[in-house]
Design a protein around this motif. Structure first.
Motif, PDB file in Angstrom:
ATOM      1  N   VAL A  67      80.716   7.074   3.256  1.00 15.59           N
ATOM      2  CA  VAL A  67      80.273   7.409   1.998  1.00 15.59           C
ATOM      3  C   VAL A  67      78.830   7.214   1.853  1.00 15.59           C
ATOM      4  N   GLN A  68      78.110   8.371   1.775  1.00 20.29           N
ATOM      5  CA  GLN A  68      76.643   8.304   1.727  1.00 20.29           C
ATOM      6  C   GLN A  68      76.211   8.390   0.225  1.00 20.29           C
ATOM      7  N   VAL A  69      75.962   6.976  -0.394  1.00 19.28           N
ATOM      8  CA  VAL A  69      75.880   6.745  -1.966  1.00 19.28           C
ATOM      9  C   VAL A  69      74.231   7.337  -1.979  1.00 19.28           C
ATOM     10  N   TRP A  70      74.017   8.363  -3.149  1.00 22.97           N
ATOM     11  CA  TRP A  70      73.040   8.896  -3.351  1.00 22.97           C
ATOM     12  C   TRP A  70      71.980   8.058  -4.330  1.00 22.97           C
ATOM     13  N   ASP A  71      72.111   7.137  -4.996  1.00 21.07           N
ATOM     14  CA  ASP A  71      71.158   6.195  -5.579  1.00 21.07           C
ATOM     15  C   ASP A  71      71.391   4.737  -4.801  1.00 21.07           C
ATOM     16  N   LYS A  72      70.366   4.362  -4.314  1.00 19.61           N
ATOM     17  CA  LYS A  72      70.578   2.913  -3.498  1.00 19.61           C
ATOM     18  C   LYS A  72      71.048   1.707  -4.514  1.00 19.61           C
ATOM     19  N   GLY A  73      70.750   1.878  -5.884  1.00 16.38           N
ATOM     20  CA  GLY A  73      71.196   1.037  -6.766  1.00 16.38           C
ATOM     21  C   GLY A  73      72.757   0.827  -7.039  1.00 16.38           C
ATOM     22  N   ASN A  74      73.384   1.722  -6.656  1.00 18.27           N
ATOM     23  CA  ASN A  74      74.708   2.136  -6.971  1.00 18.27           C
ATOM     24  C   ASN A  74      75.640   1.668  -5.552  1.00 18.27           C
ATOM     25  N   VAL A  75      75.021   1.210  -4.802  1.00 23.82           N
ATOM     26  CA  VAL A  75      75.952   0.937  -3.468  1.00 23.82           C
ATOM     27  C   VAL A  75      76.983  -0.406  -3.593  1.00 23.82           C
ATOM     28  N   GLY A  76      76.546  -1.241  -4.522  1.00 21.42           N
ATOM     29  CA  GLY A  76      77.336  -2.261  -4.732  1.00 21.42           C
ATOM     30  C   GLY A  76      78.535  -1.891  -5.680  1.00 21.42           C
ATOM     31  N   ALA A  77      78.246  -1.151  -6.759  1.00 20.37           N
ATOM     32  CA  ALA A  77      79.278  -0.429  -7.290  1.00 20.37           C
ATOM     33  C   ALA A  77      80.260   0.300  -6.559  1.00 20.37           C
ATOM     34  N   VAL A  78      79.838   1.072  -5.756  1.00 16.98           N
ATOM     35  CA  VAL A  78      80.619   2.076  -5.021  1.00 16.98           C
ATOM     36  C   VAL A  78      81.690   1.329  -4.073  1.00 16.98           C
ATOM     37  N   ASP A  79      80.992   0.095  -3.388  1.00 20.27           N
ATOM     38  CA  ASP A  79      81.577  -0.851  -2.546  1.00 20.27           C
ATOM     39  C   ASP A  79      82.610  -1.514  -3.195  1.00 20.27           C
ATOM     40  N   LYS A  80      82.365  -1.973  -4.666  1.00 22.64           N
ATOM     41  CA  LYS A  80      83.356  -2.842  -5.232  1.00 22.64           C
ATOM     42  C   LYS A  80      84.565  -1.670  -5.843  1.00 22.64           C
ATOM     43  N   ALA A  81      84.238  -0.533  -6.139  1.00 22.57           N
ATOM     44  CA  ALA A  81      85.237   0.135  -6.588  1.00 22.57           C
ATOM     45  C   ALA A  81      86.303   0.628  -5.624  1.00 22.57           C
ATOM     46  N   ILE A  82      85.692   0.817  -4.325  1.00 14.59           N
ATOM     47  CA  ILE A  82      86.645   1.010  -3.211  1.00 14.59           C
ATOM     48  C   ILE A  82      87.471  -0.237  -2.925  1.00 14.59           C
ATOM     49  N   ARG A  83      86.938  -0.982  -2.807  1.00 14.31           N
ATOM     50  CA  ARG A  83      88.004  -2.723  -2.639  1.00 14.31           C
ATOM     51  C   ARG A  83      88.703  -2.703  -3.666  1.00 14.31           C
TER      52      ARG A  83
END
Length: 185
Positions: A67-83
């Protein structure tokens, strides 16, 4: 104007079945697939968005999602959502890329996925019943407006119930097939 629209009810019930099938496609049995993350929604910019609107999902290997996140600031939110999506996936964060190894299908994991398939099916059944309720309410409203009599309302109610029953049977069949695939029976 009549509130009851049989074609609209059929479309909405068909939509519930299609949504279920889309959710079930995301439940993979041991192989990586970009559709595995379809049910994941990420809370970013003050709203919930599908993961595909904040990142690019790919399968570089048969047992790995990237998963290549486009905005560096959203990496944590994407990680949390997947978990927290209940898929049993644990991403490994590497800069703006999340690598998600697909775990082996143990008996416990298979049961977990089968349970999740059952939850998806129940949501679809509820959606179909809500459509039925809307149709029944529309029929009563139309009868009160004098658009048709009690006999015609009852005939339409029977049609709506038959449509609901066939939709729920279709939902049950799709869920049973997926459960059989997951459990390997």
């Amino acid at each position: 104007m009549a509130a009851y629209d049989k074609a609209d009810l059929e479309r909405r019930m068909h939509g519930a079945v299609e949504a279920l099938k889309g959710d079930l496609v995301g439940l993979r049995t041991g192989r990586a697939s970009v559709s595995l993350l379809d049910p994941v929604t990420v809370e970013v910019y003050g709203s919930h968005m599908p993961i595909t609107q904040v990142a690019t999902v790919s399968t570089p290997e048969s047992r790995l999602l990237s998963v290549q996140v486009w905005d560096k600031g959203n990496v944590g939110a994407v990680d949390k959502a997947i978990r927290s999506a209940g898929l049993g996936l644990n991403p490994i964060v590497d800069g703006t890329t999340l690598r998600i190894p697909i775990p082996d299908l143990t008996e416990e994991r298979r049961k977990e996925l089968a349970k999740l398939a059952g939850q998806y099916a129940e949501k679809a059944r509820i959606a179909a019943r809500n459509v039925r309720r809307d149709g029944m309410d529309a029929l009563k409203t139309d009868e009160k407006k004098g658009l048709f009599g009690e006999d015609e309302r009852k005939r339409h109610e029977t049609e709506v119930q038959k449509l609901t029953d066939s939709t729920i049977a279709e939902i049950d069949a799709a869920a049973a097939a997926k459960e059989k695939e997951i459990l390997g029976k």
